[in-house]
Design a protein around this motif. Structure first.
Motif, PDB file in Angstrom:
ATOM      1  N   ILE A   3       0.840  -1.185   0.000  1.00 36.07           N
ATOM      2  CA  ILE A   3       0.000   0.000   0.000  1.00 36.07           C
ATOM      3  C   ILE A   3       0.880   1.242   0.000  1.00 36.07           C
ATOM      4  O   ILE A   3       1.866   1.323   0.736  1.00 36.07           O
ATOM      5  CB  ILE A   3      -0.896   0.016   1.247  1.00 36.07           C
ATOM      6  CG1 ILE A   3      -1.787  -1.220   1.258  1.00 36.07           C
ATOM      7  CG2 ILE A   3      -1.742   1.273   1.337  1.00 36.07           C
ATOM      8  CD1 ILE A   3      -2.658  -1.316   2.470  1.00 36.07           C
ATOM      9  N   PHE A   8      -2.469   4.129   2.828  1.00 36.67           N
ATOM     10  CA  PHE A   8      -2.361   3.650   4.204  1.00 36.67           C
ATOM     11  C   PHE A   8      -2.915   4.698   5.165  1.00 36.67           C
ATOM     12  O   PHE A   8      -3.688   4.393   6.074  1.00 36.67           O
ATOM     13  CB  PHE A   8      -0.894   3.340   4.530  1.00 36.67           C
ATOM     14  CG  PHE A   8      -0.693   2.724   5.886  1.00 36.67           C
ATOM     15  CD1 PHE A   8      -0.682   1.352   6.045  1.00 36.67           C
ATOM     16  CD2 PHE A   8      -0.529   3.523   7.008  1.00 36.67           C
ATOM     17  CE1 PHE A   8      -0.500   0.777   7.286  1.00 36.67           C
ATOM     18  CE2 PHE A   8      -0.354   2.960   8.263  1.00 36.67           C
ATOM     19  CZ  PHE A   8      -0.337   1.580   8.404  1.00 36.67           C
ATOM     20  N   TRP A  11      -6.843   5.034   4.717  1.00 36.83           N
ATOM     21  CA  TRP A  11      -7.604   3.909   5.278  1.00 36.83           C
ATOM     22  C   TRP A  11      -7.491   3.858   6.806  1.00 36.83           C
ATOM     23  O   TRP A  11      -8.445   3.480   7.493  1.00 36.83           O
ATOM     24  CB  TRP A  11      -7.130   2.610   4.654  1.00 36.83           C
ATOM     25  CG  TRP A  11      -7.587   2.475   3.217  1.00 36.83           C
ATOM     26  CD1 TRP A  11      -8.566   3.186   2.609  1.00 36.83           C
ATOM     27  CD2 TRP A  11      -7.072   1.567   2.244  1.00 36.83           C
ATOM     28  NE1 TRP A  11      -8.702   2.793   1.306  1.00 36.83           N
ATOM     29  CE2 TRP A  11      -7.798   1.786   1.041  1.00 36.83           C
ATOM     30  CE3 TRP A  11      -6.068   0.603   2.230  1.00 36.83           C
ATOM     31  CZ2 TRP A  11      -7.554   1.071  -0.125  1.00 36.83           C
ATOM     32  CZ3 TRP A  11      -5.824  -0.118   1.071  1.00 36.83           C
ATOM     33  CH2 TRP A  11      -6.567   0.115  -0.107  1.00 36.83           C
ATOM     34  N   SER A  12      -6.316   4.253   7.320  1.00 35.06           N
ATOM     35  CA  SER A  12      -6.166   4.321   8.775  1.00 35.06           C
ATOM     36  C   SER A  12      -7.118   5.353   9.359  1.00 35.06           C
ATOM     37  O   SER A  12      -7.775   5.122  10.380  1.00 35.06           O
ATOM     38  CB  SER A  12      -4.724   4.678   9.158  1.00 35.06           C
ATOM     39  OG  SER A  12      -3.824   3.672   8.745  1.00 35.06           O
ATOM     40  N   ASN A  15     -10.695   4.092   9.292  1.00 38.01           N
ATOM     41  CA  ASN A  15     -10.943   3.185  10.428  1.00 38.01           C
ATOM     42  C   ASN A  15     -11.152   3.975  11.707  1.00 38.01           C
ATOM     43  O   ASN A  15     -12.116   3.739  12.455  1.00 38.01           O
ATOM     44  CB  ASN A  15      -9.754   2.232  10.581  1.00 38.01           C
ATOM     45  CG  ASN A  15      -9.845   1.399  11.861  1.00 38.01           C
ATOM     46  OD1 ASN A  15     -10.555   0.418  11.947  1.00 38.01           O
ATOM     47  ND2 ASN A  15      -9.091   1.814  12.882  1.00 38.01           N
ATOM     48  N   GLN A  47     -12.860  -2.972   4.827  1.00 35.76           N
ATOM     49  CA  GLN A  47     -12.152  -4.255   4.819  1.00 35.76           C
ATOM     50  C   GLN A  47     -12.037  -4.804   3.400  1.00 35.76           C
ATOM     51  O   GLN A  47     -10.971  -5.305   3.000  1.00 35.76           O
ATOM     52  CB  GLN A  47     -12.883  -5.246   5.718  1.00 35.76           C
ATOM     53  CG  GLN A  47     -12.181  -6.597   5.858  1.00 35.76           C
ATOM     54  CD  GLN A  47     -13.019  -7.607   6.630  1.00 35.76           C
ATOM     55  OE1 GLN A  47     -14.238  -7.636   6.492  1.00 35.76           O
ATOM     56  NE2 GLN A  47     -12.366  -8.427   7.442  1.00 35.76           N
ATOM     57  N   LYS A  49     -11.966  -3.091   0.641  1.00 32.68           N
ATOM     58  CA  LYS A  49     -10.998  -2.279  -0.105  1.00 32.68           C
ATOM     59  C   LYS A  49      -9.583  -2.767   0.161  1.00 32.68           C
ATOM     60  O   LYS A  49      -8.782  -2.958  -0.757  1.00 32.68           O
ATOM     61  CB  LYS A  49     -11.120  -0.810   0.304  1.00 32.68           C
ATOM     62  CG  LYS A  49     -12.356  -0.087  -0.217  1.00 32.68           C
ATOM     63  CD  LYS A  49     -12.349   1.358   0.258  1.00 32.68           C
ATOM     64  CE  LYS A  49     -13.603   2.094  -0.204  1.00 32.68           C
ATOM     65  NZ  LYS A  49     -13.612   3.495   0.293  1.00 32.68           N
ATOM     66  N   ILE A  50      -9.282  -2.976   1.450  1.00 34.07           N
ATOM     67  CA  ILE A  50      -7.923  -3.413   1.805  1.00 34.07           C
ATOM     68  C   ILE A  50      -7.644  -4.813   1.263  1.00 34.07           C
ATOM     69  O   ILE A  50      -6.558  -5.093   0.723  1.00 34.07           O
ATOM     70  CB  ILE A  50      -7.745  -3.375   3.332  1.00 34.07           C
ATOM     71  CG1 ILE A  50      -7.886  -1.944   3.850  1.00 34.07           C
ATOM     72  CG2 ILE A  50      -6.392  -3.955   3.736  1.00 34.07           C
ATOM     73  CD1 ILE A  50      -7.893  -1.832   5.363  1.00 34.07           C
ATOM     74  N   GLN A  51      -8.636  -5.707   1.386  1.00 34.36           N
ATOM     75  CA  GLN A  51      -8.436  -7.078   0.926  1.00 34.36           C
ATOM     76  C   GLN A  51      -8.569  -7.210  -0.584  1.00 34.36           C
ATOM     77  O   GLN A  51      -8.358  -8.285  -1.130  1.00 34.36           O
ATOM     78  CB  GLN A  51      -9.442  -8.002   1.627  1.00 34.36           C
ATOM     79  CG  GLN A  51      -9.178  -8.141   3.129  1.00 34.36           C
ATOM     80  CD  GLN A  51     -10.152  -9.051   3.841  1.00 34.36           C
ATOM     81  OE1 GLN A  51     -11.164  -9.457   3.262  1.00 34.36           O
ATOM     82  NE2 GLN A  51      -9.860  -9.387   5.092  1.00 34.36           N
ATOM     83  N   GLN A  59       1.148  -4.074   5.305  1.00 30.99           N
ATOM     84  CA  GLN A  59      -0.217  -3.618   5.576  1.00 30.99           C
ATOM     85  C   GLN A  59      -0.933  -4.512   6.587  1.00 30.99           C
ATOM     86  O   GLN A  59      -2.101  -4.303   6.880  1.00 30.99           O
ATOM     87  CB  GLN A  59      -1.032  -3.598   4.286  1.00 30.99           C
ATOM     88  CG  GLN A  59      -1.361  -5.012   3.777  1.00 30.99           C
ATOM     89  CD  GLN A  59      -1.897  -5.035   2.370  1.00 30.99           C
ATOM     90  OE1 GLN A  59      -1.348  -4.368   1.488  1.00 30.99           O
ATOM     91  NE2 GLN A  59      -2.968  -5.780   2.165  1.00 30.99           N
ATOM     92  N   LEU A  62      -2.658  -2.854   9.749  1.00 34.53           N
ATOM     93  CA  LEU A  62      -3.873  -2.127   9.392  1.00 34.53           C
ATOM     94  C   LEU A  62      -4.995  -3.092   9.034  1.00 34.53           C
ATOM     95  O   LEU A  62      -6.132  -2.951   9.503  1.00 34.53           O
ATOM     96  CB  LEU A  62      -3.588  -1.190   8.216  1.00 34.53           C
ATOM     97  CG  LEU A  62      -4.817  -0.525   7.592  1.00 34.53           C
ATOM     98  CD1 LEU A  62      -5.512   0.384   8.591  1.00 34.53           C
ATOM     99  CD2 LEU A  62      -4.429   0.246   6.329  1.00 34.53           C
ATOM    100  N   GLU A  63      -4.663  -4.104   8.203  1.00 36.53           N
ATOM    101  CA  GLU A  63      -5.701  -5.034   7.761  1.00 36.53           C
ATOM    102  C   GLU A  63      -6.296  -5.812   8.934  1.00 36.53           C
ATOM    103  O   GLU A  63      -7.530  -5.977   9.029  1.00 36.53           O
ATOM    104  CB  GLU A  63      -5.121  -5.997   6.729  1.00 36.53           C
ATOM    105  CG  GLU A  63      -6.154  -6.979   6.189  1.00 36.53           C
ATOM    106  CD  GLU A  63      -5.623  -7.830   5.036  1.00 36.53           C
ATOM    107  OE1 GLU A  63      -6.233  -8.880   4.783  1.00 36.53           O
ATOM    108  OE2 GLU A  63      -4.622  -7.437   4.412  1.00 36.53           O
TER     109      GLU A  63
END
Length: 626
Positions: A3, A8, A11-12, A15, A47, A49-51, A59, A62-63
Motif C-alpha cells: 500500500i 495507508f 484507510w487508517s 478506520n 475491509q 478495499k484493503i483485501q 499492511q 492495518l488489515e
C-alpha cells in the motif's frame, strides 16, 4: 505490491473515524441501533478495499485492525458461521502476507498454521486480536473443547507447560495485548480478554453444575470472582456461586453471595429471585415475601425503561454465555409470574388482605389488553387461568370479601358452562400389565379440568354465602357443586400408576375430585345442620367422610348430629374413634383453594360436646361394671 503511504494514511483515518463515531455514540448511551449497523457496513466496505489488494506484511497491522473491528460488529449482526468465514478469510490473508500457505476450512487446523508461522514475530499482538474473536465465537457456541485446544496451542508456542484442563490453561494464559495509538479499536483487546476470561470460568462452572459437580463448579465461580470484570459479569458470578452453595446445602452462604451480587449490581434480578427461594427453604416467609416485592418492583421498573434503554455492548454477556444456557441454571420469572408467586405465598402466610390485593392486581393484568407475556417455560410455568381465578376467589374468602368471591367465581362458571360434559366416564386401560387411567387424550383431561373448575367455583361460592349468613343460597351453591362433580364416574377406583408423567397427573386430578366432593358434601351438611335438617346433614357428613376420610371437623360434626338425633351410642363410638386418631393426610398435590382450606369454615367448638360424651361414656362404663 504494498500500500502506498497515501492509501495507508487514508484507510487508517477511515478506520479511526468509524471507531470515533461509534465511541461517541457509546459514551452518550443513546439507543441507536441504526448507527451500529452503519458502522458495521462502513467497516465491511473498508475491509473489502484493503483485501482487494494482495496481502502484504507492510499492511498486515492495518488489515488485521480493520478486520478485528468489523468482526466485533459482526458478532452482533451476523450469524456465527458468517463471522467464522470472515475470520477464516482474514487468517488466510495473514498467512499469505508472510509467505506461508494455510488454505484450510477447519479453524483449529488453520490456527495451528497461523500460530506456527507468525509466533514470535512482530505481528503476534495483532494476530492475538483475531484469536480473541475466535475465542468469542467458540465460547458463544459453548465449544469449550475448541477453546481448550486453541489455548493449548498458544502455550505450546510460548513454550509453557500444559495441563490439558481449560481452567488450568486460562490460569497460565499470557497475552501481550499491545495497542497502537494510531489505529483505534472498538473494544480494547485487554478489555475483551478480561471479559472472555471470566465468561469462560462461568461457562465451565455452569457445565460442571449441569453435571451436578457442584463443588468443582463452586471453585470455578470463586476463582472467577477475583478476576477483573464488568459489574454485570461479577454480579452474575456471585449469583452462580450462591446457587452452588444452595446445591451443597449451605443456604446462609448462598444468601451472602446473593447479597454481594445485589451490592455490585442491583439490577441482578436472578439474585433477588434466588434469595426468595432460599428464604422459602429456610421457612422465613416474611423475608421471602419482601424479596419477591423488591423483585416485582425492580422487574416492572426495568420493563418501563426498556424502550429507552441503550443497546447492549458489542460483546454482551448474553452473547458470550448464551441466554438459553444461563436460563436453564437460573431464571427470572416474568412480572406476571412474580405477582402470582407473591399472592400465593401471602395466602400460605395468612397475610390475607395483602394476598387479596395482589390477586386483584393479577386479575387486572390478565384482563388487560396490554398484559405482559405469560411464561410458558417448563421450569417456571404459569398456572392455568381458571386456576388463578379460583385461587383469587379463595384469597378473597380468607380476607372476608364475600362479594368479591361471588363475582370472581361467576366468571369461572360462565367460562366453563359450555365445556362441562353431561357425563364423563373414566375407565382403566391395561398397558404392559399396569393399570392406568384412560385419560391420555387431551380432550378428556380438559373436560375433567372443567368439571373441577366449575365444581370448585360453586364450592367457594357456597362458603361465601355462609360468610354472609345466607344458608339458603349456600345450600344451593353446594348442591350445584355436587351436581357438577358427580358427572364424573370412575369405573375402577383401586388403580395405581407405575410410571411418572401424564398418567400420574391424571391420577392426581381424580384424587382432587374426590377431596373436593368430600369438602363440598361437608359444606352442604353444615348448611342442613344450621337449618335444623339433621337427617340430611347426617347423610352428607357420612358421604363426605367416604369421599375424603380423616377430616377432624367433619367427624366431630357427625358426632354432633348423631347426638342431636339421640343416637348417643353411635355418637360415642364415632367420638372414641375420632379421639384416638389423627387427621389423615391426603396423598395428593391439592390446589391452593383446597390445600390451604383446613376446614376453617366448618370449625366446631368441641369443648361442650366432648364434656357430654365423656360423661356419657363414664356412665355407660359404670353400668357395664355393675
Amino acid at each position: 505490491m504494498s500500500i502506498t503511504p497515501c492509501l495507508f494514511g487514508k484507510w487508517s483515518e477511515d478506520n479511526n473515524s468509524i471507531v470515533r463515531k461509534w465511541k461517541e455514540f457509546e459514551k452518550r448511551r443513546q439507543p441507536n441501533r441504526d448507527l451500529n449497523k452503519q458502522c458495521y457496513t462502513e467497516l465491511l466496505r473498508l475491509q473489502k478495499k484493503i483485501q482487494g489488494l494482495p496481502a502484504a506484511a507492510e499492511q498486515l497491522c492495518l488489515e488485521v485492525t480493520v478486520s478485528y473491528n468489523a468482526l466485533l460488529f459482526s458478532l452482533s449482526f451476523s450469524k456465527s458461521n458468517e463471522t467464522q468465514d470472515n475470520l477464516t478469510h482474514s487468517l488466510v490473508r495473514a498467512l499469505e502476507a508472510v509467505g506461508a500457505r494455510g488454505a484450510c476450512s477447519d479453524p483449529a487446523t488453520l490456527w495451528q498454521h497461523v500460530l506456527k508461522a507468525l509466533g514470535g514475530t512482530e505481528f503476534v499482538p495483532w494476530i492475538e486480536k483475531l484469536l480473541l474473536i475466535q475465542w468469542t465465537i467458540w465460547l458463544s457456541e459453548s465449544h469449550l473443547e475448541g477453546t481448550l485446544h486453541l489455548l493449548q496451542q498458544i502455550h505450546s508456542t510460548n513454550k509453557t507447560s500444559s495441563a490439558g484442563d481449560l481452567l488450568a490453561e486460562i490460569r497460565h494464559l499470557t497475552f501481550s495485548v499491545q495497542e497502537d495509538a494510531s489505529l483505534l479499536v472498538a473494544v480494547a483487546a485487554k478489555d475483551l480478554k478480561d471479559l472472555l476470561l471470566i465468561c469462560t470460568f462461568i461457562s465451565k462452572g455452569v457445565e460442571l453444575m449441569k453435571e451436578e459437580n457442584y463443588a468443582e463448579a463452586l471453585l470455578a465461580f470463586q476463582e472467577a470472582s477475583i478476576l477483573p470484570s464488568p459489574r454485570a459479569a461479577l454480579a452474575h458470578v456471585h449469583t452462580l456461586t450462591g446457587l452452588s452453595f444452595t446445591k451443597l446445602g449451605r443456604p446462609q452462604s448462598a444468601l451472602q453471595c446473593y447479597r454481594k451480587a445485589l451490592e455490585v449490581d442491583f439490577s441482578c434480578h436472578r439474585a433477588l429471585y434466588q434469595s426468595s427461594l432460599v428464604y422459602r427453604q429456610l421457612g422465613n416467609s416474611h423475608a421471602e415475601i419482601e424479596a419477591l416485592l423488591l423483585l416485582h418492583s425492580a422487574v416492572l421498573l426495568r420493563s418501563e425503561r426498556d424502550s429507552s434503554r441503550p443497546p447492549p455492548p458489542l460483546i454482551s454477556l448474553d452473547r458470550l454465555l448464551g441466554s438459553e444456557k444461563m436460563a436453564s441454571i437460573s431464571q427470572t420469572p416474568s412480572p406476571l409470574l412474580i405477582l402470582h408467586t407473591l399472592a400465593h405465598r401471602c395466602v400460605h402466610s395468612d397475610r390475607n388482605s395483602e394476598a387479596a390485593e395482589f390477586y386483584l392486581d393479577l386479575l387486572a393484568c390478565l384482563q388487560s389488553d396490554a398484559r405482559p407475556c405469560v411464561s410458558t417455560s417448563d421450569d417456571l410455568p404459569f398456572p392455568r387461568i381458571p386456576v388463578v381465578y379460583l385461587e383469587a376467589a379463595f384469597a378473597m374468602l380468607k380476607a372476608q370479601r364475600s362479594w368479591d368471591v361471588l363475582a370472581i367465581c361467576d366468571e369461572v362458571i360462565a367460562k366453563t358452562a359450555d365445556l362441562v360434559p353431561e357425563r364423563l366416564l373414566l375407565e382403566p386401560c391395561d398397558r404392559l400389565g399396569h393399570t392406568t387411567m384412560n385419560l391420555e387424550s387431551d380432550p378428556v383431561g380438559d373436560k375433567l379440568d372443567c368439571v373441577l373448575w366449575s365444581g370448585a367455583a360453586y364450592f367457594l361460592q357456597g362458603h361465601a354465602h355462609l360468610q354472609l349468613k345466607d344458608t339458603k343460597e349456600a345450600l344451593s351453591s353446594f348442591t350445584r357443586a355436587i351436581n357438577q362433580l358427580v358427572k364424573v364416574f370412575v369405573k375402577q377406583e383401586d388403580w395405581t400408576v407405575h410410571t411418572p408423567g401424564e398418567a400420574a397427573d391424571h391420577k392426581n386430578k381424580v384424587r382432587t375430585l374426590e377431596v373436593l366432593k368430600g369438602q363440598t358434601l361437608g359444606g352442604r351438611g353444615l348448611c342442613f345442620a344450621e337449618r335444623g335438617q339433621l337427617k340430611e346433614a347426617l347423610r352428607d357428613f357420612q358421604l363426605s367422610l367416604q369421599s375424603s376420610p380423616g377430616g377432624r371437623n367433619t367427624q366431630m360434626w357427625l358426632v354432633e348430629i348423631l347426638w342431636r338425633l339421640d343416637r348417643k351410642e353411635e355418637a360415642a363410638a364415632v367420638w372414641k374413634q375420632t379421639s384416638s386418631s389423627s387427621d389423615s393426610v391426603t396423598l395428593v398435590d391439592l390446589p391452593l383453594y383446597l390445600q390451604a382450606w383446613k376446614e376453617d369454615a366448618m370449625h366446631l367448638d368441641h369443648s361442650s360436646l366432648n364434656k357430654k360424651l365423656e360423661d356419657f361414656t363414664c356412665s355407660c362404663d359404670v353400668k357395664t361394671q355393675t
